[in-house]
Design an enzyme around this catalytic site. Structure first.
Site: not given
Ligand code: DGY
Length: 423
Positions: A391, A195, A162
């Site tokens: 994760e 994140r 991402d």
């Molecule tokens: C998230 O929501 O972090 C996912 O990777 C998007 O698919």
């Protein structure tokens, strides 16, 4: 090793909702495309029928044009953003409108090859074969309109990586004006420092709003998107799946699928060389809008080794991973630790991910680079022994990051331990 296997199996069962498995409760409460395909490999060790069902459920939500969505929203859950109302794809069971790495072809071939229940495997693989083929054909028709042999992603979420540094420059073209106000839910479940940033989320949502305004018409999205990136990792997974589907089709006597899939793989592998960088010793992404390579040394260019790339390329990638290993304690960082953009805890800007390790290790092993393949496998299992089933992980400290009790991490541990002669 036995207790690791037992813990991994427990996690798979605990995240299993019957016909699909959530990546982890809370942070990701639905079915994700490539998560499910890789999860099935772990499930097969204790229940082959259940493993096939995981992939069948995903393909039950394939779009009429062949696209397989990246998320299936099987039930309501307001703990995730963006939910079905943001995507607004108009399906009975809501789905997102973008796709994810096409690992299904690889996964069904692997399930088929290892199956103890041959009758079941034959029936399941035969039913899935045309669906996976339709998805591959969809990719080449809609994401490679010029017929280059390689497909573009139109949204960073499609790559699965991402917030990779790879997208930073191309993302500058994605505006944020007109983005409707939203509340991120991921930060309720995971550390904000692990994140993507708010600025990235606004761009993610701008692209979703653009595609929604085009009624999710895949014949229009590619050319309309200001973000079109050819990712070697993403293409490597697709091309490996094309080749595996060809072999599977041969085994099932499906001659046309075999020929067409082999042609797709061959053309793509040849085109992949346009992404090679001698200076970096790895593949790079290409910004398709500019027609230029993106000089960002990420794991995407190593993951391409999952496909049948030329042996000298695989050897160079193995050497590059050996060099990278001098800077970290755990393989394989998602971005070069020597780069100023490296961030060891932030999602895809540095952390190590077991699914990526598994695919690189598998590809290198097939290419005869067994020492580096083995080293990646050992490092992966050591990481889980020390830090649990997270994760992703900081490659220097081994700190677990993101979600906990993570499904595909557990599935990959089962794969590594069962398939590799770990010392
Ligand atoms: C998230 O929501 O972090 C996912 O990777 C998007 O698919």
């Amino acid at each position: 090793m036995q207790s690791l296997l037992q813990n991994a199996s427990e996690i798979l069962r605990e995240n299993d909702l019957g016909t699909y498995t959530v990546p982890t409760h809370g942070l990701y409460p639905f079915q994700w495309n490539w998560d499910s395909c890789l999860t099935a490999l772990g499930q097969a060790y204790f229940d082959e029928e259940r493993a096939w069902r995981e992939i069948e459920t995903l393909f039950a939500h394939q779009w009429e044009d062949g696209m397989v969505p990246h998320i299936i929203f099987h039930k309501e859950d307001d703990g995730y953003f963006p939910g079905p109302d943001v995507w607004s794809t108009g399906r009975d069971v809501p789905t997102s409108g973008i796709t994810q790495p096409a690992v299904a072809g690889f996964a069904i071939k692997r399930l088929f090859d290892r199956a103890k229940d041959r009758e079941l495997a034959d029936a399941k693989a035969r039913a899935l074969l045309p669906k996976v083929k339709a998805w591959h054909d969809w990719f080449f028709a809609n994401r490679d309109p010029q017929g280059t042999g390689l497909v573009a992603i139109l949204h960073p979420w499609e790559s699965g990586r991402d917030n990779s540094v790879d997208w930073d420059a191309a993302f500058e073209r994605v505006p944020t004006d007109g983005v409707l106000p939203f509340i991120r839910r991921d930060l309720q479940h995971a550390d904000a420092d692990h994140r993507p940033t708010q600025a990235q989320y606004e761009r993610y949502i701008w692209l979703v709003q653009l595609f929604r305004s085009l009624d999710w018409d895949n014949s229009k999205l590619h050319d309309a998107s200001p973000f079109q990136v050819v990712d070697p990792g993403f293409n490597g997974i697709l091309l490996r799946s094309c080749m595996d589907l060809a072999d599977l089709a041969d085994a099932l006597g499906e001659v046309e699928v075999a020929e067409s899939s082999r042609a797709q793989a061959g053309k793509g592998i040849a085109a992949m060389d346009t992404l090679w960088s001698d200076a970096r010793g790895q593949y790079l992404c290409q910004d398709r809008v500019l027609g230029e390579l993106i000089d960002s040394p990420s794991v995407g260019g190593l993951l391409a080794a999952f496909a049948q790339i030329p042996s000298e390329r695989a050897a160079t990638i193995a050497a590059r991973i050996t060099t990278i290993a001098e800077q970290v304690n755990y393989l394989v960082p998602s971005h070069d630790p020597a780069s100023s953009d490296y961030d060891g805890k932030r999602y895809w800007r540095g952390p190590a991910w077991l699914i990526v390790n598994y695919m690189i290790s598998d590809g290198l092993s097939r290419a005869g680079q067994t020492a580096v393949a083995q080293r990646i496998a050992q490092s992966s299992v050591k990481l889980i022994e020390q830090s649990g089933f997270a994760e992703y992980y900081d490659p220097k400290s081994g700190e677990p990051c993101g979600g906990t009790r993570f499904t595909w991490t557990a599935a990959m541990v089962i794969e590594f331990i069962s398939q590799t002669q770990l010392e």
